[in-house]
Design a protein around this motif. Structure first.
Motif, short mmCIF file in Angstrom:
data_model
loop_
_atom_site.label_atom_id
_atom_site.label_comp_id
_atom_site.label_asym_id
_atom_site.label_seq_id
_atom_site.Cartn_x
_atom_site.Cartn_y
_atom_site.Cartn_z
N ASN A 57 48.28 82.72 65.51
CA ASN A 57 47.54 82.98 66.75
C ASN A 57 48.51 83.08 67.92
O ASN A 57 49.39 82.22 68.09
N ILE A 58 48.35 84.10 68.75
CA ILE A 58 49.33 84.37 69.81
C ILE A 58 49.34 83.28 70.88
O ILE A 58 50.38 82.99 71.49
N VAL A 59 48.21 82.64 71.11
CA VAL A 59 48.17 81.53 72.07
C VAL A 59 49.00 80.37 71.53
O VAL A 59 49.79 79.75 72.26
N TYR A 60 48.83 80.08 70.25
CA TYR A 60 49.64 79.02 69.64
C TYR A 60 51.12 79.38 69.68
O TYR A 60 51.97 78.53 69.98
N GLN A 61 51.45 80.63 69.36
CA GLN A 61 52.85 81.06 69.37
C GLN A 61 53.46 80.88 70.76
O GLN A 61 54.60 80.43 70.90
N ALA A 62 52.71 81.24 71.80
CA ALA A 62 53.20 81.07 73.16
C ALA A 62 53.40 79.59 73.49
O ALA A 62 54.41 79.19 74.08
N ALA A 63 52.43 78.78 73.11
CA ALA A 63 52.53 77.34 73.35
C ALA A 63 53.74 76.75 72.64
O ALA A 63 54.49 75.93 73.20
N HIS A 64 53.95 77.18 71.40
CA HIS A 64 55.08 76.68 70.62
C HIS A 64 56.41 77.00 71.30
O HIS A 64 57.35 76.19 71.27
N SER A 65 56.50 78.17 71.94
CA SER A 65 57.74 78.54 72.63
C SER A 65 58.02 77.60 73.80
O SER A 65 59.19 77.30 74.11
N VAL A 66 56.97 77.13 74.47
CA VAL A 66 57.15 76.15 75.55
C VAL A 66 57.60 74.81 74.99
O VAL A 66 58.56 74.20 75.49
N PHE A 67 56.90 74.35 73.95
CA PHE A 67 57.26 73.06 73.37
C PHE A 67 58.71 73.06 72.87
O PHE A 67 59.43 72.07 73.04
N LYS A 68 59.14 74.16 72.30
CA LYS A 68 60.51 74.26 71.83
C LYS A 68 61.48 74.22 73.00
O LYS A 68 62.54 73.58 72.95
N GLU A 69 61.13 74.91 74.09
CA GLU A 69 61.99 74.98 75.27
C GLU A 69 62.20 73.61 75.91
O GLU A 69 63.29 73.29 76.39
N VAL A 70 61.15 72.79 75.93
CA VAL A 70 61.22 71.49 76.60
C VAL A 70 61.38 70.32 75.63
O VAL A 70 61.33 69.16 76.02
#
Length: 301
Positions: A57-70
């Motif tokens: 899911n693209i919303v999850y993918q976007a969220a995961h990119s934030v969690f990885k960044e921080v």
């Protein structure tokens, strides 16, 4: 729980291929909260039957990119999507999903990322800034990537300007709409679009809608995509005849969008009827530009 309202967007605005966009007052809602384990995705509204409910899911993918960044690791996530923006119609549904996921995840993990960083992450996922920039920032945006960074400026939409969108009852993927474009264009066509895009930005800054009929002309993408949208050229011409200041393909299509300061309902009727005469059923909406982008709040669930 974090709740994010994300506006629809229209990209290109005619000549501003991959760099101009505007937010519209039609919204998707992304809700996100941390749970004890796993991933639970709930979807309502447009596209609910087709949007994946797993980690693709693209919303999850976007969220995961934030969690990885921080460097944040949620124990689990519950995501609820309520979609008003039509999917694969050229109104920024994927951009809304990406921006909604980024903002919700950022707030959930302590709001450590700036809007500029969120925009950078959004472009990494989406590939170009023309929809994600206005979805995040609101208003009309001019954006481009320079040495890996997104440079942008925001314009306040002219007072009194509204849009009429005609949304055909079929989907058109951005991938297909890009495949019909040539890899190179002539110098004459490039110069044509540079001049129109410059005129368009100036006209919007000064609120001079009388220039839109010329400023929204394009030679880089619309003519090539017309074959993918039955009746497109006739709908564009019909809308102009009843008072639209400018009419263009919204993003990659198939939605067509007219810009006007009056006769909104007449323009809507003519666009719908002309589409129907060419074998296409279309939903029409009168939408105001949204001067603000995505907004987030924390709610007690």
């Amino acid at each position: 729980m974090i709740r994010v309202h994300v506006p629809a967007t229209t990209a290109n605005l005619g000549p501003g291929f991959d760099c101009l966009g505007m937010a519209l007052k039609l919204y998707n809602i992304v809700e996100m909260e941390e749970i004890s384990a796993g991933l639970a995705v709930e979807i309502h509204g447009d596209g609910a039957a087709d949007i994946p409910r797993d980690e693709s899911n693209i919303v999850y993918q976007a969220a995961h990119s934030v969690f990885k960044e921080v460097a944040y690791q949620p124990s689990g996530l519950r995501i609820k999507l309520t979609n008003q923006i039509p999917v694969c119609r050229g109104l920024g549904s994927s951009a809304a999903a990406i921006v909604g996921g980024l903002i919700a995840a950022n707030k959930l993990s302590g709001s450590k990322l700036t809007n500029d960083k969120l925009l950078e992450l959004a472009v990494r996922v989406e590939g170009h800034p023309d929809n994600v920039a206005p979805a995040l920032l609101g208003g009309i945006t001019v954006s481009t990537a320079v040495e890996g960074e997104v440079q942008y400026m925001k314009i306040t939409p002219p007072a009194g300007m509204k849009t009429v969108v005609a949304v055909p009852d079929f989907q058109l993927s951005t991938k297909l709409a890009r495949e019909v474009l040539p890899s190179q264009v002539s110098l004459n066509d490039a110069v044509f679009n540079v001049g129109r895009a410059a005129l368009l930005v100036t006209a919007l800054c000064q609120g001079d809608l009388s220039k839109l009929c010329y400023a929204m002309e394009d030679r880089l993408h619309q003519n090539y995509r017309a074959s993918l949208v039955p009746g497109m050229k006739k709908v564009l011409a019909a809308a102009r005849l009843v008072g639209a200041k400018g009419v263009v393909l919204s993003g990659a299509g198939p939605t067509l969008i007219a810009f006007a300061d009056k006769n909104f309902e007449l323009i809507a009727k003519v666009m719908r009827d002309t589409f129907r005469e060419n074998g296409v059923m279309a939903k029409v909406m009168v939408l105001e530009p949204s001067p603000i982008g995505a907004t987030a709040m924390e709610v007690v669930s």
